[in-house]
Design a protein around this motif. Structure first.
Motif, short mmCIF file in Angstrom:
data_model
loop_
_atom_site.label_atom_id
_atom_site.label_comp_id
_atom_site.label_asym_id
_atom_site.label_seq_id
_atom_site.Cartn_x
_atom_site.Cartn_y
_atom_site.Cartn_z
N MET A 75 -6.80 -0.72 -5.99
CA MET A 75 -5.20 -0.83 -6.28
C MET A 75 -4.36 0.64 -5.97
O MET A 75 -3.63 0.52 -5.53
N ALA A 76 -4.79 1.66 -6.84
CA ALA A 76 -4.45 2.89 -6.56
C ALA A 76 -4.31 3.32 -5.24
O ALA A 76 -3.34 3.86 -4.60
N ARG A 77 -5.37 3.16 -4.31
CA ARG A 77 -5.37 3.72 -3.21
C ARG A 77 -4.37 3.04 -2.23
O ARG A 77 -3.46 3.39 -1.49
N ALA A 78 -4.06 1.49 -2.47
CA ALA A 78 -3.05 0.75 -1.81
C ALA A 78 -1.92 1.29 -2.15
O ALA A 78 -1.05 1.35 -1.15
N ILE A 79 -1.58 1.53 -3.35
CA ILE A 79 -0.08 2.23 -3.83
C ILE A 79 -0.14 3.41 -3.22
O ILE A 79 1.16 3.56 -2.65
N LEU A 80 -0.84 4.36 -3.26
CA LEU A 80 -0.76 5.61 -2.61
C LEU A 80 -0.64 5.46 -0.88
O LEU A 80 0.45 6.13 -0.50
N LEU A 81 -1.26 4.73 -0.31
CA LEU A 81 -1.10 4.72 1.15
C LEU A 81 0.15 3.93 1.52
O LEU A 81 1.10 4.16 2.29
N GLY A 82 0.83 2.77 0.54
CA GLY A 82 1.81 2.05 0.70
C GLY A 82 3.16 2.87 0.47
O GLY A 82 4.15 2.43 0.77
N THR A 83 3.09 3.84 -0.38
CA THR A 83 4.04 4.50 -0.54
C THR A 83 4.47 6.16 0.19
O THR A 83 4.77 6.92 -0.06
N GLY A 84 3.43 6.08 1.46
CA GLY A 84 3.55 7.07 2.12
C GLY A 84 2.66 8.22 1.98
O GLY A 84 2.66 9.31 2.76
N VAL A 85 1.84 8.44 0.97
CA VAL A 85 0.67 9.35 0.86
C VAL A 85 -0.30 9.25 1.90
O VAL A 85 -1.11 8.51 2.19
N PRO A 86 -0.27 10.28 2.83
CA PRO A 86 -1.33 10.32 3.93
C PRO A 86 -2.91 9.83 3.34
O PRO A 86 -3.11 10.80 2.39
N GLU A 87 -3.39 9.28 4.17
CA GLU A 87 -4.91 9.14 3.66
C GLU A 87 -5.85 10.43 3.54
O GLU A 87 -6.63 10.23 2.47
N ASP A 88 -5.62 11.33 4.21
CA ASP A 88 -6.32 12.46 4.13
C ASP A 88 -6.08 13.28 2.71
O ASP A 88 -6.81 14.14 2.40
N ASP A 89 -4.84 12.82 2.12
CA ASP A 89 -4.55 13.54 0.92
C ASP A 89 -5.08 12.58 -0.33
O ASP A 89 -5.12 13.23 -1.63
N ILE A 90 -5.61 11.71 -0.13
CA ILE A 90 -6.29 10.81 -1.36
C ILE A 90 -7.76 11.08 -1.52
O ILE A 90 -8.49 10.73 -0.42
N PRO A 91 -8.09 11.44 -2.61
CA PRO A 91 -9.52 11.48 -2.92
C PRO A 91 -10.30 10.51 -2.69
O PRO A 91 -9.62 9.29 -3.04
N LEU A 92 -11.69 10.48 -2.62
CA LEU A 92 -12.37 9.35 -2.35
C LEU A 92 -12.39 8.43 -3.60
O LEU A 92 -11.99 7.29 -3.93
N ASP A 93 -12.79 9.30 -4.66
CA ASP A 93 -12.47 8.50 -6.31
C ASP A 93 -11.05 9.10 -6.45
O ASP A 93 -11.04 10.15 -7.00
N VAL A 94 -10.36 8.15 -6.75
CA VAL A 94 -8.76 8.71 -7.25
C VAL A 94 -8.92 9.12 -8.74
O VAL A 94 -9.22 8.14 -9.70
#
Length: 150
Positions: free
Chosen positions: A51-70
């Protein structure tokens, strides 16, 4: 041990026994969301990171900026919300809270909290719910007091 959580936001329900407490909307809303499918492929026990990953991606955070384990706190800092679980280990409920409003207490550490009757600044909650593709059955964000035993 008995515990409780107080937070300002929405109860999203449970994926199992009770069912999700939201309506689906947006593209592909008639089917399972990617975050649901990923969580279920992972064993169906941990929806929070997906869910956290989907929110981050859906609000414009680039995938490369999202750690594997948020890490805890990353979602709050970047998007202003927190995903939390509560209930019992047999039936976990999920909630989405405005960052900074989550208060935990248990038998050994009671807390004195005087919450505001309502809070302004619901935009982070609205953006996060849109990113997840859900509309809670709960009409508006509210203070939620829930049991939590794990």
């Amino acid at each position: 041990m008995s515990a409780a959580v107080l937070f300002y936001g929405f109860n999203l329900g449970a994926p199992d026994d009770m069912g999700w407490a939201f309506l689906r909307h947006g593209p592909g809303s008639e089917r399972e969301f990617d975050w649901e499918a990923n969580a279920e492929a992972d064993g169906g026990n941990e929806y929070q990171p997906w869910m956290a990953r989907a929110i981050l991606l859906g609000t414009g955070v680039p995938e490369d900026d999202i750690p594997l384990d948020v890490p805890e706190g990353f979602l709050a800092r970047r998007c202003g919300v927190q995903i939390l679980t509560f209930g019992h280990s047999n039936t976990l409920f999920y909630g989405i809270a405005l960052a900074g409003t989550v208060q935990w207490a248990d038998d050994w550490s009671p807390k004195s909290v005087v919450p505001a009757s309502t809070l302004d600044g619901h935009e982070p909650l609205a953006r996060a719910l849109d990113a997840l593709g859900v509309k809670p059955r709960q009409a508006n964000p509210a203070w939620i007091l829930a049991p939590s035993e794990f």
